[in-house]
Design an enzyme around this catalytic site. Structure first.
Site, mmCIF file in Angstrom:
data_model
loop_
_atom_site.group_PDB
_atom_site.id
_atom_site.type_symbol
_atom_site.label_atom_id
_atom_site.label_comp_id
_atom_site.label_asym_id
_atom_site.label_seq_id
_atom_site.Cartn_x
_atom_site.Cartn_y
_atom_site.Cartn_z
ATOM 1 N N ARG A 1 17.534 -19.572 -30.299
ATOM 2 C CA ARG A 1 17.373 -19.934 -28.772
ATOM 3 C C ARG A 1 16.417 -21.899 -29.442
ATOM 4 O O ARG A 1 16.282 -21.991 -30.576
ATOM 5 C CB ARG A 1 15.399 -19.553 -28.663
ATOM 6 C CG ARG A 1 14.548 -20.450 -27.845
ATOM 7 C CD ARG A 1 12.990 -19.772 -27.763
ATOM 8 N NE ARG A 1 13.494 -18.469 -26.500
ATOM 9 C CZ ARG A 1 12.568 -17.910 -25.693
ATOM 10 N NH1 ARG A 1 11.779 -17.945 -26.200
ATOM 11 N NH2 ARG A 1 13.008 -16.980 -25.348
ATOM 12 N N GLN B 1 17.626 -13.086 -20.210
ATOM 13 C CA GLN B 1 16.611 -12.707 -19.451
ATOM 14 C C GLN B 1 17.463 -11.790 -17.955
ATOM 15 O O GLN B 1 16.558 -11.380 -17.653
ATOM 16 C CB GLN B 1 15.843 -14.007 -18.691
ATOM 17 C CG GLN B 1 14.504 -13.797 -18.236
ATOM 18 C CD GLN B 1 13.758 -12.911 -18.919
ATOM 19 O OE1 GLN B 1 12.964 -12.945 -19.696
ATOM 20 N NE2 GLN B 1 13.411 -10.997 -18.250
ATOM 21 N N HIS C 1 19.396 -19.144 -19.776
ATOM 22 C CA HIS C 1 18.752 -17.827 -20.251
ATOM 23 C C HIS C 1 19.225 -16.371 -20.024
ATOM 24 O O HIS C 1 18.580 -15.626 -19.307
ATOM 25 C CB HIS C 1 17.584 -17.882 -19.578
ATOM 26 C CG HIS C 1 16.381 -16.937 -20.824
ATOM 27 N ND1 HIS C 1 16.487 -16.147 -22.219
ATOM 28 C CD2 HIS C 1 14.405 -16.820 -20.939
ATOM 29 C CE1 HIS C 1 15.612 -16.050 -22.828
ATOM 30 N NE2 HIS C 1 14.650 -16.163 -22.074
ATOM 31 N N ARG D 1 14.272 -6.157 -21.913
ATOM 32 C CA ARG D 1 14.835 -7.246 -22.598
ATOM 33 C C ARG D 1 15.738 -6.244 -23.626
ATOM 34 O O ARG D 1 16.448 -6.566 -24.067
ATOM 35 C CB ARG D 1 13.900 -8.450 -22.823
ATOM 36 C CG ARG D 1 13.575 -9.353 -22.107
ATOM 37 C CD ARG D 1 14.602 -10.183 -21.968
ATOM 38 N NE ARG D 1 15.532 -10.243 -23.350
ATOM 39 C CZ ARG D 1 14.503 -11.834 -23.628
ATOM 40 N NH1 ARG D 1 13.424 -12.577 -22.803
ATOM 41 N NH2 ARG D 1 15.149 -12.616 -24.246
ATOM 42 N N ASP E 1 9.188 -19.182 -12.125
ATOM 43 C CA ASP E 1 9.554 -19.441 -13.771
ATOM 44 C C ASP E 1 7.789 -20.719 -13.708
ATOM 45 O O ASP E 1 7.292 -20.901 -12.310
ATOM 46 C CB ASP E 1 10.151 -19.661 -14.263
ATOM 47 C CG ASP E 1 10.697 -19.914 -15.798
ATOM 48 O OD1 ASP E 1 9.403 -19.762 -16.730
ATOM 49 O OD2 ASP E 1 11.590 -20.758 -16.520
ATOM 50 N N CYS F 1 10.273 -13.748 -15.467
ATOM 51 C CA CYS F 1 10.425 -13.886 -17.393
ATOM 52 C C CYS F 1 9.260 -13.837 -17.675
ATOM 53 O O CYS F 1 9.759 -13.116 -19.259
ATOM 54 C CB CYS F 1 11.405 -14.734 -17.489
ATOM 55 S SG CYS F 1 10.756 -16.547 -17.569
#
Ligand code: CP
Ligand code: NVA
Length: 310
Positions: free
Chosen positions: A110, A140, A137, A294, A226, A266
């Site tokens: 990340r 996700q 991402h 996830r 988001d 998310c």
């Protein structure tokens, strides 16, 4: 590091790194892995394998899902952050990749720019997974589409409404729509729109831009949003709070969508900013399934990258 039985080196740096056929396999495999997890049936397909988790930004879900998932598959995990490794003291990314990938079987990163994870992957001997960059991402969206399928069946031909920032999540939804054959209605404030070249998609055929978020939600099968300010953009926080004020998913937007539309986020979420509490905590929201999935989806992904199709 176990070199035997390893398929061709395959990274997962963006959603388009895998084919529609690979995704069909992964969704099926994730469902099986989830079922085994729920019934306490052992699934030790990655026994003796080691995953390095490298975090240059904060995380709750990504860390727990990869770490717990790897242990559940019989493997182990090494956790590194910028602050407690030489990554924070300017060791070249290429050197870090060469060293770390000699000692582990798989790496998740990340970080900030996509260029950084690409440089790492270029010098890595083992598969590298994108655990979030400024641009993408993919893990996700892998989990989100798995969640959609669990609740509603195939996402092909469906419409996803994206309300909010044209960020890493929006870009990844666009890549997924092009690959898996669904549509994205995108509504962002002026100046925060998606850029096709950054999203890495070939054409604008799979998405449509709407000025009004309510119009983007009309007839949608899934409404998603988001945070207004993603990690790394905190200096823009005040300007964003003003610009995004109308881009809060509320009950009216959910009413504009199909009656059986789902809501996804998310997480982490800010109730009263990008989403109202009655939506995220309401009956159409599947955010807790998304978070749990996830782990199941990434277990299928890690297994696929290391062992191929089983
Ligand atoms: N959704 C997600 O990636 O959450 P974390 O930032 O907690 O990992
Ligand atoms: N867009 C958000 C997602 C967090 C999981 C960020 O990049 O901070």
């Amino acid at each position: 590091m176990n070199q035997a039985a390893k398929p061709k080196l395959q990274h997962y740096l963006q959603f388009s790194d895998l084919s529609a056929d690979d995704y069909a396999y992964l969704f099926m495999r994730a469902a099986l892995i989830k079922k085994k997890f729920k019934t306490y049936e052992k699934h030790h397909s990655l026994a003796d394998r080691t995953l390095a988790l490298i975090f240059e930004k904060a995380s709750t879900r990504t860390r727990v899902s990869f770490e717990a998932g790897m242990y559940q598959m019989g493997g182990s995990v090494v956790h590194l952050t910028t602050g407690d490794s030489q990554l924070g003291r300017a060791e070249p990314i290429e050197d870090s990749a060469k060293v770390i990938s000699r000692m582990v079987d798989l790496v998740m990163i990340r970080t900030f720019g996509q260029d950084k994870i690409e440089s790492f992957a270029e010098h890595s001997r083992v598969p590298v997974i994108n655990g979030l960059t400024n641009e993408f991402h993919p893990c996700q969206i892998l989990a989100d589409i798995f969640t959609y399928i669990e609740h509603r069946g195939s996402i092909q031909g469906k419409t996803v409404a994206w309300v909010g920032d044209g960020n890493n999540m929006a870009n990844t939804w666009l890549q997924a729509s092009e690959l898996l054959g669904f549509k994205v209605n995108v509504s962002t404030p002026t100046g925060y729109g998606v850029d096709q070249s950054i999203a890495g998609i070939r054409s604008s055929d799979s998405y449509q831009v709407f000025k009004d978020p309510m119009q983007a939600c009309r007839g949608a099968d899934l409404v998603t949003t988001d945070v207004w300010t993603s990690m790394g953009y905190e200096a823009e926080n005040e300007a964003r709070r003003k610009a995004f004020a109308e881009w809060r998913v509320d009950a009216d937007m959910m009413r504009a969508a199909k009656p059986d539309a789902l809501f996804m986020h998310c997480l982490p979420a800010h109730r009263g900013e990008e989403v109202d509490a009655d939506v995220i905590d309401g009956p159409q929201s599947v955010v807790w399934d998304e978070a749990e999935n996830r782990m199941h989806a990434q277990k299928a992904l890690m297994e696929f990258l290391l062992l191929g199709r089983l």
